[in-house]
Write a protein that holds these residues in place. Structure first.
Motif: not given
Length: 528
Positions: A302-327
């Motif tokens: 490994i010669v480079e590495k970087k990280a980002e912590v991404v919050k799962t805001y509901h606004h602007g994205i649709k829930p995944d239909p497969q996992i929604k069905k599982l729920i």
């Protein structure tokens, strides 16, 4: 999970949080060609399939939204691996816990996770159930289960009989022919955090020593790109300083390790310690870690590495239909039980402790346990209270979410001195584990040394608790077995088992005057 290649570092600007980058000068050679790999990690999910939280004033969480984000990020790089860093189960709401947390593993299977490690809560029901969850098998409540279709690894938990790891200590994943070694470890604090009887057959070894042992083995195999999944706590503060137990471990780990995922304390972490990238993404699916690495195809390092912590805001994205069905499928299975209305609350009752260590919900739970077991005093652990109680109608499912572990209540006889000794064990080597109480009051002085902090103790009536007098006390099986370091309970004899803590709480709420009204009352008072 190899898909059509799209450039790795195309990031969606609205999702970008803080990013830390490390490119060690001694490894980087611009003349080489590099393989871009993306690691997407979650930690401390705790079966929160339907839990929506609020961060920055916005809704986050829920498994179907988390899934949508992971799919979105996967499309940015065909060389993506999904990892989980433990406590995926345990302390879960009814939609998961009533089904033995199998829906969580099913969700991971559907999302195509590549590797996972253990957290302390994977041991909640013992090693046999842990292995059933991973490898599949029969459970009387749920029938046959397929288990995980990806490997679980753990390097520092060994069988007491033969000192062999209970799971493979590491796994090697190849991406476009380039090997990446993953090592897993879980915190050595696990025996204090779960029922001791559940881990009586295993030993928890030092995390850093275990990592180094298998780094050495991986290096002999020519593996130079090494990632560690640590169910160990750490945090990065507002000044960008990364600290905690994981930071200490990083200082003592072989420098061939480049990335260390963290977990356990449900915090934010994204920083460099001793040249190693440390990252943790809160908990409950409220966020995930996106770690991007460049691997030299020639040296396999490994010669480079970087990280980002991404919050799962509901606004602007649709829930995944497969996992929604599982729920939705699992909600139907548990709906008749969890929707039963058992009482009403006049006010919100929370786990939040005041400066003295008392909480309104802790008072309610301790009162329920003392009433159910008909004793003078009740002592219960704050860590077993997993959710708050809203005002209005109270459902069985809400109470289950608050007390999901099903710990059995235990009666015992204790002298006043025994009670004082137990309360003084709340302060242990820099850590505090406040007990919630019923039937008594006491004061404590923070300026006194550990073991001598507790001062005046009285029954709820105001009658002094006398060191030599014997009192009837209720606690739960977790504390009774010395959980959270309350070893004084192990000395008590003639323990009498009773109902589980959830049943006691449900019974109490059903019989209570409606609507219920519980507050902080000054049962615990800090005097300095």
């Amino acid at each position: 999970m190899l898909k059509k290649v799209i450039p790795l570092f195309v990031l969606i600007s609205t999702l970008t949080v803080s990013t830390v980058t490390a490119a060690p000068a001694n490894k980087y050679n611009p003349g080489n060609h590099y393989l871009d790999v993306q690691l997407l990690g979650i930690n401390d999910f705790h079966g929160q399939l339907t839990t929506t939280s609020v961060m920055d004033g916005k809704e986050v969480g829920r498994a179907d939204y988390l899934a949508a984000y992971l799919h979105q990020r996967e499309k940015q790089n065909s060389n993506t691996l999904l990892v989980n860093v433990g406590d995926s189960v345990g302390g879960s709401p009814p939609i998961s816990a009533l089904l033995q947390d199998e829906p969580v593993i099913t969700m991971f299977n559907k999302l195509g996770f590549d590797v996972g490690t253990l957290g302390n809560h994977e041991f909640d029901e013992g090693v046999d159930e842990l292995k059933r969850m991973i490898y599949g098998g029969y459970h009387p409540k749920t029938g046959d289960f397929e288990g995980a279709n990806f490997p679980y690894i753990c390097a520092n938990v060994v069988n007491k009989e033969n000192n062999q790891p209970i799971l493979p200590p590491y796994v090697i994943k190849k991406v476009k022919g380039v090997p990446i070694g993953f090592i897993g470890v879980v915190t050595t604090e696990t025996p204090r955090a779960v029922l001791p009887s559940g881990v009586s057959s295993v030993r928890f070894l030092d995390e850093a020593a275990s990592i180094n042992k298998y780094v050495k083995e991986l290096k002999k195999k020519g593996i130079k790109a090494i990632v560690v999944l640590n169910h160990v706590d750490g945090t990065t503060n507002k000044d960008g300083v990364t600290e905690g137990k994981l930071a200490q471990i990083a200082e003592n780990v072989d420098d061939e390790v480049d990335v260390m995922f963290g977990a356990h304390n449900h915090e934010y972490m994204n920083g460099i310690v001793d040249g190693k990238l440390l990252v943790e993404a809160y908990s409950y699916g409220k966020a995930f870690a996106d770690v991007d690495i460049k691997i030299d195809r020639k040296t396999k390092d490994i010669v480079e590495k970087k990280a980002e912590v991404v919050k799962t805001y509901h606004h602007g994205i649709k829930p995944d239909p497969q996992i929604k069905k599982l729920i939705e499928q699992n909600e139907k299975k548990v709906a008749p039980l969890i929707n039963e209305i058992v009482g009403q609350a006049a006010n919100e009752m929370t786990r939040t402790q005041n400066e003295s260590g008392e909480s309104s919900l802790g008072n309610l739970i301790a009162d329920a346990q003392r009433t159910e077991m008909n004793t003078q005093i009740a002592l219960t652990n704050s860590g077993g209270i997993r959710n708050d109680l809203n005002s209005g109608e109270i459902t069985w499912g809400e109470l289950y979410s608050i007390q999901p572990f099903g710990n059995q209540l235990v009666n015992m006889r204790m002298t006043g001195k025994d009670i004082r000794d137990v309360l003084n064990q709340q302060w242990q080597q820099g850590q505090t584990y406040m007990l919630q109480i019923s039937g008594m009051k006491y004061t404590w002085d923070q300026n006194n040394v550990n073991g001598q902090k507790v001062q005046n103790m009285t029954l709820a009536s105001g009658e002094p608790i006398v060191d030599t007098q014997v009192y009837t006390v209720t606690t739960n099986s977790f504390l009774s077995e010395g959980g959270d370091g309350f070893t004084k309970f192990l000395e008590m004899k003639n323990k009498e088992p009773g109902v589980n803590d959830l049943d006691a709480l449900v019974n109490y709420v059903k019989k209570a005057t409606k609507p219920m009204n519980t507050h902080i009352e000054g049962r615990i008072q800090k005097v300095n």
